[in-house]
Design an enzyme around this catalytic site. Structure first.
Site, short mmCIF file in Angstrom:
data_model
loop_
_atom_site.label_atom_id
_atom_site.label_comp_id
_atom_site.label_asym_id
_atom_site.label_seq_id
_atom_site.Cartn_x
_atom_site.Cartn_y
_atom_site.Cartn_z
N ASP A 1 23.09 38.17 37.37
CA ASP A 1 21.87 38.55 37.70
C ASP A 1 20.60 37.71 37.46
OD1 ASP A 1 22.85 41.06 38.82
OD2 ASP A 1 23.31 41.44 36.97
N ASP B 1 22.89 36.66 41.79
CA ASP B 1 22.45 38.04 42.51
C ASP B 1 20.94 37.83 42.13
OD1 ASP B 1 21.59 40.46 43.24
OD2 ASP B 1 23.21 41.45 42.27
N HIS C 1 20.35 42.36 34.27
CA HIS C 1 20.41 43.48 35.20
C HIS C 1 19.43 44.50 34.94
CE1 HIS C 1 22.06 46.70 37.66
NE2 HIS C 1 22.58 45.90 38.49
N GLU D 1 29.48 36.56 38.88
CA GLU D 1 28.47 37.13 39.47
C GLU D 1 27.38 37.33 38.48
OE1 GLU D 1 25.90 40.76 41.36
OE2 GLU D 1 27.09 40.63 39.31
N HIS E 1 31.90 40.69 37.52
CA HIS E 1 30.66 41.31 37.96
C HIS E 1 29.66 41.53 36.76
CE1 HIS E 1 28.14 45.14 38.78
NE2 HIS E 1 27.48 44.35 39.54
#
Length: 273
Positions: free
Chosen positions: A27, A85, A41, A25, A5
């Site tokens: 951002d 994301d 993020h 993942e 993440h």
């Protein structure tokens, strides 16, 4: 798929893969003109994590390409899936298509190396807002126009807003998507969330006539939550601690039931028991 993440700095790619992730993942934030700008993020983010790691988006894509290109000195053979994301909340709804076009051009140039021995990972475009479904068509049309429709074989989709499953299905219909669908469900690790909607998504996946191919749950950092997610039948778990998930997968109850996905496992094909 063990999904690391919030991997937003290039050096974190190795860090998460070495802990056991086969997926990450990342951002993506956009500027006012819908250009992908940073892998960032920002605050707030998950408990126990630094929210402020970042790169210029194109620099991250180049680093990711190195990590997923066989023969490169930085190559990590286990890294097979990347979820972008897409932080489209900063954009007006009418900019979604433009964001998709620009993202496609950036990926084509900096990740896929214009189709010439670029990165091999599968890519999931994760969109937080159902109203931003035109991003998908902007992306797919651009790859076709640029002469690389074959790269769409490597691209899948996710709406990450925890919307009603029926509403998500309608958005995909509008976007012209059938297949390559991951369905996320989850909440920041600072809060608890039940598995009701995950189970609904798994039921849709297994129904034979649903729109979902794979289901992942986020953010899972505890052993007990990992077991609950595996018991619910998810395909992926997004985590800040890949080693925790790997440990649980090796427990007696799971080691003969689940295994880590490899490059040969298509992320678009629903697994039949």
């Amino acid at each position: 798929w063990i999904m690391g993440h919030m991997v937003n700095a290039v050096y974190q790619i190795d860090e998460f893969v070495n802990l056991g992730a086969n997926s990450i993942e990342t951002d993506v934030s956009f500027d006012d003109n819908a250009n992908p700008e940073y892998t960032y993020h920002g605050i707030p983010c998950d408990c126990g994590r630094s929210c402020l790691k970042w790169e210029n988006c194109n620099d991250f894509l180049k680093g990711l390409r190195s990590a997923t290109t066989p023969g490169n000195s930085k190559y990590q053979s286990k890294l097979i899936l990347v979820v972008f994301d897409l932080k489209t909340g900063s954009l007006y709804d009418n900019q979604a298509s433009e964001a998709g076009k620009k993202l496609a051009k950036n990926l084509l140039k900096h990740y896929w190396n214009n189709g010439n021995n670029g990165g091999r990972a599968y890519i999931v475009l994760s969109i937080p807002d159902l109203n931003h479904y035109p991003l998908i068509k902007g992306f797919t049309d651009t790859l076709k126009q640029e002469g690389h429709p074959e790269l769409l074989e490597k691209v899948g989709y996710d709406f990450s807003g925890n919307d009603a499953v029926g509403d998500v299905a309608k958005a995909y219909k509008k976007a012209g998507v059938s297949g390559h669908v991951w369905q996320s469900d989850g909440i920041t690790n600072c809060l608890l969330r039940g598995l009701t909607r995950v189970k609904e998504a798994v039921a849709n996946r297994d129904s034979g006539n649903g729109y979902i191919n794979k289901v992942y749950y986020w953010t899972v950092d505890k052993r007990a939550t990992t077991r609950d997610a595996l018991d619910a039948g998810v395909d992926g778990v997004m985590t800040n601690y890949p080693d925790v998930i790997a440990d649980v997968m090796n427990e007696a109850a799971y080691k003969n039931k689940v295994r880590l996905a490899t490059y040969e496992d298509s992320p678009w094909v629903t697994f039949k028991k």
